[in-house]
Design an enzyme around this catalytic site. Sequence first.
Site, PDB file in Angstrom:
ATOM      1  CD  GLN A   1      23.515  12.235 -24.652  1.00 42.13           C
ATOM      2  OE1 GLN A   1      23.161  11.414 -23.817  1.00 42.13           O
ATOM      3  NE2 GLN A   1      23.951  11.871 -25.850  1.00 42.13           N
ATOM      4  CB  ILE A   2      26.593  18.133 -21.459  1.00 40.50           C
ATOM      5  CG1 ILE A   2      25.421  18.790 -22.192  1.00 40.50           C
ATOM      6  CG2 ILE A   2      27.794  19.086 -21.406  1.00 40.50           C
ATOM      7  CD1 ILE A   2      24.834  20.004 -21.504  1.00 40.50           C
ATOM      8  CG  HIS A   3      29.563  15.395 -17.702  1.00 43.60           C
ATOM      9  ND1 HIS A   3      28.602  16.352 -17.481  1.00 43.60           N
ATOM     10  CD2 HIS A   3      30.530  15.642 -16.773  1.00 43.60           C
ATOM     11  CE1 HIS A   3      28.954  17.122 -16.472  1.00 43.60           C
ATOM     12  NE2 HIS A   3      30.132  16.717 -16.024  1.00 43.60           N
ATOM     13  N   GLY A   4      29.255  13.276 -21.997  1.00 42.49           N
ATOM     14  CA  GLY A   4      29.664  12.154 -22.834  1.00 42.49           C
ATOM     15  C   GLY A   4      30.034  10.956 -21.974  1.00 42.49           C
TER      16      GLY A   4
ATOM     17  CB  ALA B   1      -0.914   0.009   1.217  1.00 45.51           C
TER      18      ALA B   1
ATOM     19  CD  GLU C   1       7.134  13.444   0.816  1.00 44.43           C
ATOM     20  OE1 GLU C   1       6.146  14.203   0.848  1.00 44.43           O
ATOM     21  OE2 GLU C   1       8.170  13.625   1.492  1.00 44.43           O
TER      22      GLU C   1
END
Lengths: 258, 382
Positions: free
Chosen positions: B339-342, B130, B366
Site C-alpha cells: 500500500q505504501i508503494h502505491g 489429508a 505447517e
Amino acid sequence: MRIVVTVKLVPDLNAEKRIDPTTKRLVRTGMETVLNPYDEYALEAALQLKAKQGDDTTVTLLSMASESLKETLRKALAMGADDAVVLSDDALAGSDVAMTSAALAQALKKIGFDLVICGGLADDGSTGGVPGAIAEHLGLPGLTNARHLEIVGGTIKAQRETDSGYQAVTCPLPALVSVTMAVGEPRYASLKGIMGAKKKTIATLSGSDIGFENRAPKTELLSFAPPPARTKARIVEASDGATGARAIFDFLRERKLV
Amino acid sequence: MDFDLTPEQRAIQQLAREFAEGEVRPKAEEMDREERFPYDLTAKMAELGFFGLPFPEEYGGVGGDTTSYALAVMEIARADASTAITLAAAVSLGAMPFYLFGTKAQKERYLVPLAQGKQLWGFGLTEPEAGSDAANCKTRARLESGSWVINGTKAFITNSGTDITGGTTITAATGTRSDGKIEISNIIVPQETPGFARSRKYRKMGWRASDTRELSFADAKVPEDHLLGVRGEGFTQFLTILDGGRISVAALSVGLALGAYDEALKYAKERRAFGKSISSFQAIQFKLVDMIVQIDHAKLMMLKAAWEKDQGRDFAYNASLAKLYAGEISHRVVNDAVQIHGGYGFIDEYPVSRMYRDQKINEIGEGTNEVQRMIIARMIGI
C-alpha cells in the site's frame, strides 16, 4: 611459519561520527566497533597463504586497542585467524603514526613473526603511513600496495599496484607487506568458525610488557572541520536523451575531463 | 531476565545478515521470475555450515542452538523467502527427524550428509486429501518378505525433487493398533527406490524458487530397516517435528515482514508527493510504526519459543503462538508495505510485490491459522 596481521578496530562505517572538541578525538561511546575493512583484506591474504602453506602456518592478529573492544576481534578469529594479541595501554590513546608504528613494531618483536601483513589504510584515520613506518622500525623490507602474494621457499613474491601498471617484486622473509582490495574479497566467517572462535585466545600486552613507555605523539592536531557542504548541483533539463548527453559531454570537455 | 544474545548468537545472526545481503538479495527477483531452485546459494550455505546449524559436530553439524538457527532463517527470509524455506525445510523437516528419532546407524548414514548440506531430504506428511487431518493417512506400507511395500500419494513436499535430494521420509499407515485406530510409522524412502516417483514442480503463487512436488508410491519397496525409529510412533514423531518446525516458520514470517518493512521505510523516505517525502505524512508514519510494533512483538514470541527449546523446556505452546501470530502479522505488514508503494507495489520489479505473494503460505503451511487456533484452544483447556 607465523603470519601476523595488524588489525585496527574502527567505529561502525555507517555511524555518524563526532569529534570531541576538547580532546580532538573521535567520540567512541555508544558506537559499534568493527574491523577496519581494509584489514579484512589483509586477513584474507594471510588466510590464502596459510591454506597454501599448510597447517604449521599460523595467523595471529595484532591490534592496538582499548581492552574493552577486544571482543570485536572474534569476527576475525571466526574467519580463520588462530589467535590474537591486543596491545592495550591508556598511555597509547591518541597515538599518531610515529607512535603507533613504533609501538606495533615493539609488539611484533615481542610476539615474533615471519611475515607481517597490513591493510593499506584505516577507515577512520586514513593516513596510510603505519605499514611503511613499522617496516622501517624493524628494518624489514616493506612491500606496500600488493595485489597478489606468493611464498616461495624463504622469500615472498608480490605484485605491487602502481598508477602505471604492476611491479613484480620479491624479498627474503621476514618481511612486511600491505595489501590492496585486489587480493580477493574477505571470506565470510563460517558457522564452525564462529563456534570455534570462542575457544581461541586473545592475549593482552601492555606498554611495559613490550618495553614501550613514556612516549608521546610527535604530531599535534591543531583543528578539525567538517567537509564543506556540497554546492548546489547544476541541473540540465533536456528535451531528449541525445541533447542531455551532449550537455553532459560539453560540461566534461570544458573541464578537460574527456 | 536477560534479552542479550550470546556473542555466538550475535555473530551467527550477523553472518546470516551479511550472507543474505551480499549473496541472496541480488538474486531473489531473478530466481522468483525464473522459478529457479537456488543450487548456488544452497552450496554456499552448505559451505558456511547453515544446514548443520542446530546439529552436533559428531553428525556433521556445527553445534549451534535453536535461537541461532531461528535468527539465521529470519535474516535469510528478510532477503528471500524461497531460499529461507529451502534452508528451514532442509533442517527442520529433512534432517531433524533423523536427529531426533534415527538409530545411530541412520544418523551416520543420512543425517551427516544433510547436516553438511551435501544432500537435501523431504518430509512427506501431507496427502492430497489429508493435511492437518494427518490421522486420515491413506498412504499404506505393508511388510512383505523383509521389505516395506508402499502405495499412496503425498502432496506439497518441499525439497523433494532437487538434483541433490537424497529421498523423503514419509508417514504411512503400517497396520491397525490394538485400540482400532490406524498405526502410523515413518519410513525412509531413498530417491532411487523403484516405484517412487516425483511430479514436476508445482506452479506456485509464492516461494517460486523453492522445490515443491507431489510424490507417488506404486508398490515402492524399501528394506525393513528403513523404518525411522520405532514402528507405530509415526504420529507422535511428526507432532514433535511440527512443534519445532513452527519456530522456524515463525522466523520465516518475521523475516519476510522485516524485509517488507525495510522496503516500505526506504520507499517512504525516497518517494515525494505534494512537495515532500511521503514519510512526513502521518498516514504513512502510522502504518510504518504499526508494522514495526507488530514485527517486534512476533520476533519476541519467536525468540521466546526458541529460547525455551534451547533450555530443554516444553516450548510447544509458545511455538504455536509465535507461528500463528507471526504468520498473521506478516500478512498485514506486507499488505501495508505494498500500500505504501502505491502502484509500484503492484509491479514485479519492486521486491514488495514478490513478498506479497511469498507471504500467503505463512498462514497455511505447517498448520493453517485455523488449525493453529484449534491447537492453542486445546492447550488453554477448551
